[in-house]
Design a protein around this motif. Structure first.
Motif, PDB file in Angstrom:
ATOM      1  N   LYS A   1      11.992  -5.753  -7.067  1.00 43.28           N
ATOM      2  CA  LYS A   1      10.924  -4.889  -7.574  1.00 43.28           C
ATOM      3  C   LYS A   1       9.568  -5.129  -6.926  1.00 43.28           C
ATOM      4  N   HIS A   2       9.484  -6.150  -6.121  1.00 46.77           N
ATOM      5  CA  HIS A   2       8.244  -6.382  -5.357  1.00 46.77           C
ATOM      6  C   HIS A   2       8.222  -5.391  -4.199  1.00 46.77           C
ATOM      7  N   GLN A   3       7.579  -4.274  -4.425  1.00 44.91           N
ATOM      8  CA  GLN A   3       7.573  -3.177  -3.448  1.00 44.91           C
ATOM      9  C   GLN A   3       6.219  -2.497  -3.450  1.00 44.91           C
ATOM     10  N   CYS A   4       5.784  -2.101  -2.291  1.00 45.32           N
ATOM     11  CA  CYS A   4       4.517  -1.377  -2.206  1.00 45.32           C
ATOM     12  C   CYS A   4       4.632  -0.057  -2.976  1.00 45.32           C
ATOM     13  N   VAL A   5       3.579   0.286  -3.694  1.00 44.32           N
ATOM     14  CA  VAL A   5       3.616   1.519  -4.478  1.00 44.32           C
ATOM     15  C   VAL A   5       3.636   2.765  -3.589  1.00 44.32           C
ATOM     16  N   CYS A   6       3.379   2.593  -2.304  1.00 43.27           N
ATOM     17  CA  CYS A   6       3.446   3.753  -1.398  1.00 43.27           C
ATOM     18  C   CYS A   6       4.889   4.232  -1.248  1.00 43.27           C
ATOM     19  N   GLY A   7       5.831   3.352  -1.550  1.00 41.52           N
ATOM     20  CA  GLY A   7       7.241   3.749  -1.562  1.00 41.52           C
ATOM     21  C   GLY A   7       7.894   3.864  -0.203  1.00 41.52           C
ATOM     22  N   ASN A   8       7.190   3.489   0.849  1.00 41.86           N
ATOM     23  CA  ASN A   8       7.735   3.629   2.202  1.00 41.86           C
ATOM     24  C   ASN A   8       8.107   2.245   2.759  1.00 41.86           C
ATOM     25  N   ALA A   9       9.395   1.929   2.648  1.00 42.37           N
ATOM     26  CA  ALA A   9       9.860   0.611   3.091  1.00 42.37           C
ATOM     27  C   ALA A   9       9.764   0.440   4.608  1.00 42.37           C
ATOM     28  N   HIS A  10       9.759   1.563   5.326  1.00 42.38           N
ATOM     29  CA  HIS A  10       9.769   1.472   6.793  1.00 42.38           C
ATOM     30  C   HIS A  10       8.505   0.833   7.353  1.00 42.38           C
ATOM     31  N   ILE A  11       7.379   1.065   6.689  1.00 37.29           N
ATOM     32  CA  ILE A  11       6.150   0.485   7.214  1.00 37.29           C
ATOM     33  C   ILE A  11       5.871  -0.901   6.637  1.00 37.29           C
ATOM     34  N   HIS A  12       6.743  -1.376   5.751  1.00 33.19           N
ATOM     35  CA  HIS A  12       6.605  -2.724   5.193  1.00 33.19           C
ATOM     36  C   HIS A  12       7.909  -3.477   5.447  1.00 33.19           C
ATOM     37  N   PRO A  13       7.974  -4.239   6.537  1.00 34.46           N
ATOM     38  CA  PRO A  13       9.258  -4.832   6.941  1.00 34.46           C
ATOM     39  C   PRO A  13       9.832  -5.851   5.942  1.00 34.46           C
ATOM     40  N   GLU A  14       8.987  -6.425   5.107  1.00 37.87           N
ATOM     41  CA  GLU A  14       9.489  -7.397   4.121  1.00 37.87           C
ATOM     42  C   GLU A  14       9.859  -6.611   2.860  1.00 37.87           C
ATOM     43  N   HIS A  15      11.006  -5.951   2.891  1.00 37.72           N
ATOM     44  CA  HIS A  15      11.381  -5.060   1.790  1.00 37.72           C
ATOM     45  C   HIS A  15      12.624  -5.567   1.053  1.00 37.72           C
ATOM     46  N   ALA A  16      12.900  -4.901  -0.064  1.00 36.14           N
ATOM     47  CA  ALA A  16      13.976  -5.349  -0.948  1.00 36.14           C
ATOM     48  C   ALA A  16      15.351  -5.334  -0.291  1.00 36.14           C
TER      49      ALA A  16
END
Ligand code: Q9C
Ligand code: ZN
Length: 484
Positions: free
Chosen positions: A56-71
């Protein structure tokens, strides 16, 4: 039961179960066995920990592609361990959220409250401790529309606090079970990572330093005397180095891309050897020279043969913690990686570390974002922890490291050999030196002598009364045989 009461309860129970250190024989968690006698069989095997709360630690922008440390990172690894049957051969350890007190063994109170509480549980705390809406003060609005410390280190005001505390608590739980002799060893599939987190600084995807906190608690609660932290994430673990910089009882050895301070986070120079009583207990194997050619298996295995294992054996730790980032694995391109270490190589490095501390080794995921690479590497490491020989019975490489790696290793040896007599001076004139490698032996003889050089001059555990102290080069004669 409130969240804090629940934590106190589980902590007291954990302490009760664990008893002193070291435990002479593996033992079972009494509480659980008593409450459900017919239930779970606890085996002396590899422990694995994972909890979906960390997703659940995820950016509220919802775009996992621009945040490489994703769920998807830990989800994929967990699936891989399931699909390969490795999970079924391990003992699943239940994670928990670390308490605020536990987190404060490394982090400041303000930092702990800032990232360890969410709006929903913050009202329970003493209001004098938190002044106003921290999110407005501490976080930036990111280009993606989310909030965070920076674009890497994103924050979800609703869910991140629970996730980051779960990551820490999961590593603690696993390590306590291994240190107490209940489990053979373990691997923590956790996120977000922790090794960049300093006392009061979140950075590089990291908020709380799970491995550093775990090491502190092993010292404070279980009385573990000597802890080795090996950090093979491609980035230097500035937070872990900081936490133990003057502590001679925690030896920190990091292998990282350094490039003369031009690679994130910029710290980790080989000259950073520790301070005060901790001098010599911080070892930075700082690769310099960019990625032409990239460092790979030969360079990492040679670093282990010539620096990591000799120092680690001399130190003779009671527990080994591994900050196990996989961003040095092939598939990670610059600027987030750039090296070419194989997944299988990390299995071999795991095998080597299993020879320390009576096998009490606990690995915790740090960085790495290429899903295939981090799944392959996790699989190789867990298979090694389980003792699988496979086709990968450990073999030293026949090739020699690239010249830039050689220079980096010579530098750390030159700096650390005044603290560790087991390191060979690389500047002595005897024998051929340099990237052409040792002597002109046959491949077979070379492998044998490399193995032998590991077991020479390290002493048997317990035989050297001064073994945890870095030795001075002036106290002992130089070795005749080059190690590299
Ligand atoms: N502009 C881990 O692997 N990127 N963290 C910095 C600078 C930071 C990596 C970019 C990468 C952090 C745990
Ligand atoms: Zn990293």
């Amino acid at each position: 039961m409130s969240e804090e009461e629940e934590e106190r309860g589980s902590y007291a129970q954990a302490l009760q179960q664990l008893g002193g250190f070291p435990s002479p024989t593996p033992h079972r968690p009494l509480g659980r066995a008593q409450s459900s006698p017919a239930a779970v069989k606890h085996l002396f095997t590899t422990g694995l920990v994972y909890d979906s709360l960390m997703l659940k630690h995820q950016c509220v922008c919802g775009n996992a592609h621009i945040h490489p440390e994703h769920a998807g990172r830990v989800q994929s690894i967990w699936s891989r361990l399931q699909e390969t049957g490795l999970l079924g051969r391990c003992e699943r350890v239940r994670g928990r959220k670390a308490s605020l007190d536990e987190i404060q063994s490394v982090h400041s109170e303000f930092h702990t409250l800032l990232y360890g509480t969410s709006p929903l549980n913050r009202h329970k705390l003493d209001h004098k401790k938190l002044l106003g809406p921290v999110s407005q003060k501490m976080y930036a609005v990111l280009p993606c529309g989310g909030i965070g410390v920076d674009s890497d280190t994103v924050w979800n005001e609703m869910h991140s606090a629970a996730a980051v505390r779960m990551a820490v608590g999961s590593v603690i739980e696993l390590a306590f079970r291994v240190a107490s002799g209940e489990l053979k060893n373990g691997f923590a599939v956790v996120r977000p990572p922790g090794h960049h987190a300093e006392e009061s600084t979140a950075m590089g995807f990291c908020f709380f330093n799970s491995v550093a906190i775990t090491a502190k608690l092993l010292q404070q609660k279980l009385g573990v005397a000597k802890i080795l932290v090996v950090d093979w994430d491609i980035h230097h673990g500035n937070g872990t180095q900081q936490a133990f910089y003057s502590d001679p009882n925690v030896l920190y050895i990091s292998l990282h891309r350094y490039d003369d301070g031009n690679f994130f986070p910029g710290s980790g120079a080989p000259e950073e050897v520790g301070s005060g009583a901790g001098v010599g207990f911080n070892v930075n194997i700082a690769w310099t020279g960019g990625v032409e050619p990239p460092m790979g298996d030969v360079e990492y295995l040679t670093a282990f043969r010539s620096v990591v294992m000799p120092i680690a054996q001399h130190f003779s730790p009671d527990v080994v913690l591994v900050s196990s980032g996989f961003d040095a694995v092939e598939g990670h391109l610059s600027p987030l990686g750039g090296y070419n270490v194989s997944a299988k190589c990390f299995g071999q490095l795991t095998q080597l570390l299993m020879g320390l501390a009576g096998g009490r080794i606990v690995m915790a995921l740090e960085g790495g974002h290429d899903l295939t690479a981090i799944c392959d590497a996790s699989e190789a490491c867990v298979a090694a922890l389980l003792g699988d020989p496979g086709a990968s019975v450990f073999q030293w490489p026949q090739e020699t490291p690239c010249p830039k790696a050689w220079a980096s290793l010579e530098r750390v040896i030159e700096i650390q050999n005044s603290h560790w007599s087991c390191l060979q001076s690389s500047s002595q004139p005897s024998g051929p030196r340099g990237p052409r490698g040792p002597r002109g032996q046959s491949e077979e003889a070379e492998a044998v002598s490399a193995m032998a050089s590991l077991s020479v001059d390290v002493g048997q555990p317990g035989s050297d009364p001064d073994r945890s102290e870095p030795s001075r080069s002036t106290e002992e004669p130089m070795e005749e045989e080059p190690v590299l």
